[in-house]
Design an enzyme around this catalytic site. Structure first.
Site, PDB file in Angstrom:
ATOM      1  N   ARG A 222      -9.744  -4.687 -68.298  1.00  0.00           N
ATOM      2  CA  ARG A 222      -9.019  -3.777 -69.185  1.00  0.00           C
ATOM      3  C   ARG A 222      -9.786  -3.569 -70.493  1.00  0.00           C
ATOM      4  NH1 ARG A 222      -4.294  -5.870 -66.247  1.00  0.00           N
ATOM      5  NH2 ARG A 222      -4.179  -7.859 -67.308  1.00  0.00           N
ATOM      6  N   ASP A 260       2.697   6.266 -62.169  1.00  0.00           N
ATOM      7  CA  ASP A 260       3.014   5.270 -61.149  1.00  0.00           C
ATOM      8  C   ASP A 260       4.059   5.852 -60.199  1.00  0.00           C
ATOM      9  OD1 ASP A 260       2.431   2.004 -61.068  1.00  0.00           O
ATOM     10  OD2 ASP A 260       4.195   2.613 -59.929  1.00  0.00           O
ATOM     11  N   ASP A 309      -6.306   1.912 -60.068  1.00  0.00           N
ATOM     12  CA  ASP A 309      -6.071   0.508 -59.737  1.00  0.00           C
ATOM     13  C   ASP A 309      -4.898   0.418 -58.759  1.00  0.00           C
ATOM     14  OD1 ASP A 309      -6.142  -2.250 -59.716  1.00  0.00           O
ATOM     15  OD2 ASP A 309      -4.959  -2.467 -61.550  1.00  0.00           O
ATOM     16  N   CYS A 349      -8.294  -4.436 -54.599  1.00  0.00           N
ATOM     17  CA  CYS A 349      -7.889  -5.841 -54.680  1.00  0.00           C
ATOM     18  C   CYS A 349      -7.756  -6.465 -53.295  1.00  0.00           C
ATOM     19  CB  CYS A 349      -6.583  -5.979 -55.461  1.00  0.00           C
ATOM     20  SG  CYS A 349      -5.194  -5.057 -54.774  1.00  0.00           S
TER      21      CYS A 349
END
Length: 405
Positions: A222, A260, A309, A349
């Protein structure tokens, strides 16, 4: 002198023995040639090669494909309270060494990387949040929890509660119940805690937030976004609690859009923005990244910096092809929204998407977008999530900062 062996035994194939010699701690079901002794679920079991050579001792799991998770390769180890206390001590000392002022919000135990297979423990100020994904570790977790509390107390760090996030699918594969809730009778009234990271305050919900409540592994990634954000218009996709977005604001971004699919996540992100008095620099957009990015292009919306992300697109090798296609698609869409000289911070991830495969995906995405990109920086998880070089599964987070040229 080696102690007399009293544990049941498993004899493994030459292939598995070589993997253990190379440092990998997992013994798979189909690599066990024979078993001897009183073997019960979660028990300690010795592993031997075909020449009766001792390879290590680990937890036995009768339902998992990972049948044995090695704890030690030292034949003289005794798996008593002192053994677990040492493992906790080593894990805590490592974090004290590498995390400095970030010790109050970091991962304290990272499974195999700390030789505590199947156990994750994160710290959020005076709360610990754990996940147990191994039948054997479930049997000794109480000792480890108490050692964490006691050893932290000796360093002046008081813990007021432990919250267990034992909801993962791995527990089902281990034959363990799935649940979440406080461990023990002593705990705070609320599962919400305030933490500070990179000079930003966050409200973390350890009961309902993603993973253990917050994505601690992106802590320093970040900051890499913050260093590039000055005077730029920024889009943070899959913002969750707004952490990348707020770092961009703190870096001097002209304006930041936090997007989101979850309205609940956006509500928390907006709450965090208000908490830090930066809500006037941000707006919040609800939607699916696969739908929002092409919509923004049709509206001729362009950005100077985009952060991607997303959650893991693949959690098994079987779905790798579909996941790679998904990564290629959203990265190409993001590249189309950036001008020449614009920057893209993109992540995966999933350990099923290796670093080199992720680089190849970026090449394909650039081709699809009709642009050239250059890698500015390659990063991984923060140091409290250490990688074992002999266990590629621990190297799960990939972060690339690229520029459109």
């Amino acid at each position: 002198m080696k102690m007399e062996r009293t544990y049941p035994r498993a004899i493994v194939t030459k292939k598995q023995a070589n993997r253990i010699h190379d440092g990998h701690p997992w013994v798979y079901e189909d690599e066990i040639v024979s078993q001897e002794g009183n073997i019960t679920n979660g028990c300690l079991i010795d592993v031997f090669g075909s020449r009766d050579n001792y390879l290590g001792t680990g937890f036995y799991s009768e339902q998992s494909k990972i049948r044995i998770r090695l704890l030690s390769r030292n034949a003289n180890d005794v798996f008593d309270h002192a053994f677990w206390a040492r493992r906790v001590k080593y894990a805590l000392q490592y974090r004290l060494d590498v995390m400095a002022d970030d010790f109050r919000a970091c991962r304290l135990i990272h499974g195999e990387s700390d030789e505590l297979p199947g156990l994750t423990v994160d710290r959020y100020e005076d709360l610990l949040v754990s996940e147990v994904a191994s039948y054997g570790m479930e049997q000794v977790k109480g000792i480890i929890y108490q050692e964490l509390i006691n050893q932290l107390a000796k360093k002046g760090e008081v813990i007021h509660g432990i919250y267990e996030r034992n909801e993962g699918e791995l527990r089902k594969k281990e034959g363990l119940p799935q649940y979440k809730g406080w461990y023990g009778e002593k705990h705070p009234a609320s599962p919400i805690v305030h933490i500070h990271e990179n000079g930003i305050e966050y409200e973390v919900d350890v009961e309902n937030g993603q993973k253990t409540g917050f994505f601690l592994d992106q802590k320093y990634n970040r900051l890499a976004v913050r260093h590039l954000a000055k005077d730029r218009t920024v889009l943070d996709c899959c913002t969750h609690t707004g952490s990348f977005a707020m770092n961009a604001v703190m870096g001097g971004a002209k304006h930041v859009t936090a997007m989101d699919i979850s309205q609940e996540a956006l509500d928390m992100a907006e709450k965090n923005a208000v908490l830090n008095h930066i809500e006037d620099k941000m707006d919040f957009l609800q939607g699916d990244v696969f739908e929002v990015l092409p919509e923004l292009r049709t509206k001729h919306a362009f950005f100077d910096l985009i952060i991607l992300d997303p959650p893991a697109f693949t959690k098994s090798r079987k779905t790798y092809g579909h996941a790679r296609s998904g990564y290629t698609s959203i990265n190409a869409m993001a590249m189309k929204l950036l001008p020449r000289g614009g920057y893209l911070a993109t992540c995966s991830c999933s350990h099923f998407m290796p670093t080199e495969a992720f680089k190849d995906m970026l090449k394909d995405a650039a081709k699809e977008a009709g642009v050239q990109v250059r890698i500015v920086e390659e990063r991984h998880a923060s140091m409290d999530h250490p990688v074992l070089v002999s266990v590629p599964e621990t190297d799960y987070l990939k972060y690339f900062l690229v520029q459109i040229i």
